[in-house]
Design a protein around this motif. Structure first.
Motif, short mmCIF file in Angstrom:
data_model
loop_
_atom_site.label_atom_id
_atom_site.label_comp_id
_atom_site.label_asym_id
_atom_site.label_seq_id
_atom_site.Cartn_x
_atom_site.Cartn_y
_atom_site.Cartn_z
N GLU A 97 0.85 -1.20 0.00
CA GLU A 97 0.00 0.00 0.00
C GLU A 97 0.89 1.25 0.00
N GLU B 40 -5.98 -5.04 -11.29
CA GLU B 40 -6.53 -6.24 -10.65
C GLU B 40 -6.71 -5.98 -9.16
N PRO B 41 -7.70 -6.62 -8.48
CA PRO B 41 -8.74 -7.35 -9.18
C PRO B 41 -9.57 -6.39 -10.02
N ARG C 207 -14.21 -7.78 -7.88
CA ARG C 207 -13.42 -6.84 -7.07
C ARG C 207 -14.26 -6.29 -5.90
N ARG D 58 -9.19 -13.02 -12.58
CA ARG D 58 -7.97 -12.94 -13.41
C ARG D 58 -8.15 -13.64 -14.76
N PHE E 61 -1.15 -8.03 -10.48
CA PHE E 61 -1.48 -9.26 -11.22
C PHE E 61 -1.20 -10.43 -10.28
N SER F 82 0.49 -10.36 -6.79
CA SER F 82 -0.26 -9.85 -5.64
C SER F 82 -0.88 -11.01 -4.86
N TYR G 55 -0.03 -11.34 -1.14
CA TYR G 55 -1.09 -11.07 -0.14
C TYR G 55 -1.68 -12.37 0.43
N PHE H 220 -8.45 -4.30 2.70
CA PHE H 220 -7.10 -4.84 2.76
C PHE H 220 -6.12 -3.86 3.39
#
Ligand code: TMP
Length: 211
Positions: free
Chosen positions: A13, A40-41, A51, A75, A98, A101, A105, A161
């Motif tokens: 972030e 993305e998402p 998303r 995706r 993409f 991540s 994550y 997030f």
């Protein structure tokens, strides 16, 4: 016709991806390339619906595996409907996040086994991957301070997030650096703690070298 080229920008972030994507797109357009910016998402109407399920506070309380399955569902739509057709038309596609991540994550951050992410990746994308990935690396606290300011300014509803704890963001940064080590031909780590102009210069230079 020019050959299509797929670039992804990754990072935690507040790493400045959005600004850098615009600058990179401008540099590529000035060099005569057609550019498609996506994220993305998201990236297609269907994937943008997914998303909302994932990033909005009222989107649902997904387990790590179901979150991962939703990310890959989005995706596949994105790759099949937008990215591959644009590459086939000779365009440069720049995606804000993409598959790395999901590695960073869902696996390094949330603890889903990396092998699960890799299996889903192989099942849904086969060998398709970006031609070049920039990992915008910076101090975790500094990045969160930057994104906190941005969020407060925008009163964003998409902060699910971003509200995760500091340890999570440290694992994320470590994860991205591990991904870069595992994929040295595809990934370039960029020190994103510097001024915007320096970062933009490095990105454009790395892309021009490869095109
Ligand atoms: P953004 O804030 O960069 O638009 O990304 C939305 C959020 O979604 C961000 O907090 C990271 C998260 N995310 C994952 O957790 N896994 C993924 O695979 C992707 C693409 C995003």
């Amino acid at each position: 016709m020019a050959k299509g080229f797929f670039i992804t920008l990754e990072g935690g972030e507040g790493s400045g991806k959005t600004t850098q994507i615009k600058r990179l797109a401008d540099a590529l357009k000035a060099a005569g390339r057609e550019v498609v910016i996506t994220r993305e998402p998201g990236g297609t109407p269907e994937a943008e619906k997914i998303r909302d399920l994932l990033v909005r506070r009222d989107g649902g309380d997904w387990t790590p595996l179901t979150e991962c399955l939703l990310l890959f569902a989005a995706r596949v739509m994105h790759v099949e409907k937008l990215i591959k057709p644009a590459l086939a038309a000779g365009k440069v596609v720049i995606s804000d996040r993409f598959a790395d991540s999901t590695r960073a994550y869902q696996s390094y951050g949330h603890g889903l086994p990396l092998q699960t992410v890799e299996s889903l990746n192989a099942l849904s994308l086969g060998t398709f991957q970006p031609d070049l990935t920039f990992i915008l690396d910076m101090d975790v606290e500094e990045g969160l301070a930057r994104s906190g300011k941005r969020l407060a300014a925008a009163c964003s509803a998409e902060d699910k997030f971003e509200s995760l704890d500091l340890d999570f963001h440290r694992r994320l940064r470590h994860g991205y650096l591990e991904i870069a080590k595992t994929n040295p031909a595809r990934c370039v780590v960029i020190d994103a703690g510097r001024g915007m102009d320096d970062v933009a210069h490095d990105l454009a230079a790395a892309v021009m070298e490869r095109l």
